[in-house]
Design a protein around this motif. Sequence first.
Motif, PDB file in Angstrom:
ATOM      1  N   SER A   1      58.034 -11.302  15.399  1.00  0.00           N
ATOM      2  CA  SER A   1      59.151 -11.397  14.474  1.00  0.00           C
ATOM      3  C   SER A   1      60.429 -11.024  15.227  1.00  0.00           C
ATOM      4  O   SER A   1      60.799  -9.850  15.288  1.00  0.00           O
TER       5      SER A   1
ATOM      6  N   GLU B   1      51.889 -10.359   8.315  1.00  0.00           N
ATOM      7  CA  GLU B   1      52.154 -11.626   7.630  1.00  0.00           C
ATOM      8  C   GLU B   1      52.903 -12.588   8.560  1.00  0.00           C
ATOM      9  O   GLU B   1      52.620 -13.783   8.582  1.00  0.00           O
ATOM     10  N   SER B   2      53.826 -12.080   9.362  1.00  0.00           N
ATOM     11  CA  SER B   2      54.540 -12.919  10.328  1.00  0.00           C
ATOM     12  C   SER B   2      53.578 -13.496  11.359  1.00  0.00           C
ATOM     13  O   SER B   2      53.708 -14.652  11.766  1.00  0.00           O
TER      14      SER B   2
ATOM     15  N   LYS C   1      51.741 -16.366   9.793  1.00  0.00           N
ATOM     16  CA  LYS C   1      52.593 -17.560   9.726  1.00  0.00           C
ATOM     17  C   LYS C   1      52.725 -18.203  11.097  1.00  0.00           C
ATOM     18  O   LYS C   1      52.647 -19.421  11.220  1.00  0.00           O
ATOM     19  N   ARG C   2      52.911 -17.400  12.131  1.00  0.00           N
ATOM     20  CA  ARG C   2      53.036 -17.945  13.486  1.00  0.00           C
ATOM     21  C   ARG C   2      51.763 -18.659  13.909  1.00  0.00           C
ATOM     22  O   ARG C   2      51.807 -19.724  14.505  1.00  0.00           O
TER      23      ARG C   2
ATOM     24  N   VAL D   1      53.916 -22.101  10.786  1.00  0.00           N
ATOM     25  CA  VAL D   1      54.913 -22.276   9.732  1.00  0.00           C
ATOM     26  C   VAL D   1      55.957 -21.171   9.818  1.00  0.00           C
ATOM     27  O   VAL D   1      55.685 -20.062  10.267  1.00  0.00           O
ATOM     28  N   LYS D   2      57.173 -21.494   9.378  1.00  0.00           N
ATOM     29  CA  LYS D   2      58.243 -20.506   9.391  1.00  0.00           C
ATOM     30  C   LYS D   2      58.261 -19.692   8.107  1.00  0.00           C
ATOM     31  O   LYS D   2      58.457 -18.483   8.121  1.00  0.00           O
ATOM     32  N   ASP D   3      58.057 -20.342   6.984  1.00  0.00           N
ATOM     33  CA  ASP D   3      58.097 -19.686   5.686  1.00  0.00           C
ATOM     34  C   ASP D   3      56.739 -19.795   5.001  1.00  0.00           C
ATOM     35  O   ASP D   3      55.999 -20.749   5.206  1.00  0.00           O
ATOM     36  N   SER D   4      56.444 -18.807   4.153  1.00  0.00           N
ATOM     37  CA  SER D   4      55.160 -18.832   3.445  1.00  0.00           C
ATOM     38  C   SER D   4      55.225 -19.655   2.165  1.00  0.00           C
ATOM     39  O   SER D   4      54.245 -19.736   1.430  1.00  0.00           O
TER      40      SER D   4
ATOM     41  N   GLY E   1      62.022 -16.805   2.966  1.00  0.00           N
ATOM     42  CA  GLY E   1      60.759 -16.973   3.668  1.00  0.00           C
ATOM     43  C   GLY E   1      59.571 -17.208   2.763  1.00  0.00           C
ATOM     44  O   GLY E   1      58.445 -17.208   3.196  1.00  0.00           O
TER      45      GLY E   1
ATOM     46  N   ASP F   1      56.735 -13.311   1.521  1.00  0.00           N
ATOM     47  CA  ASP F   1      57.630 -12.479   2.332  1.00  0.00           C
ATOM     48  C   ASP F   1      58.287 -11.370   1.523  1.00  0.00           C
ATOM     49  O   ASP F   1      58.726 -10.377   2.086  1.00  0.00           O
TER      50      ASP F   1
ATOM     51  N   ASP G   1      55.055  -8.811   1.446  1.00  0.00           N
ATOM     52  CA  ASP G   1      54.161  -8.631   2.589  1.00  0.00           C
ATOM     53  C   ASP G   1      53.949  -7.172   2.967  1.00  0.00           C
ATOM     54  O   ASP G   1      52.879  -6.797   3.421  1.00  0.00           O
TER      55      ASP G   1
END
Length: 124
Positions: free
Chosen positions: A28, A80-81, A84-85, A89-92, A100, A104, A107
Amino acid sequence: MILVWAADTGAYIAGKNFGKHKLAPSISPGKTWEGWAGGALLALATGWAFGQFVPDIPLTHRLVAAGVVAVFGPLGDLAESMLKRSAGVKDSGTFLPGHGGLLDRFDAFLLVLPVLVLLQLLAG
């Protein structure tokens, strides 16, 4: 919830104004140690101040809860980041544009709640 959101707010303000040292740049990149410190301070201050409104909760309980939030909130956020990585994906989600996604906003609770429940169970 108030402690988590206070920590998030303190981290955002401190990170934007003083953030220089990256906390976990590969996971992040916007998070900084200065932001973490600001979040921890505002969570502790909020835990202390909460006693003015709910005096039945002992100060030690409020400060321990704030400490748990200060440590495990950012870890939940980083977890959580990481998810996503790994999913690329950038946003959930798109429910809260610019935030996000809905996950987000919550999280930090991923790790905070289990730790608080465990502490409550251990305390009897």
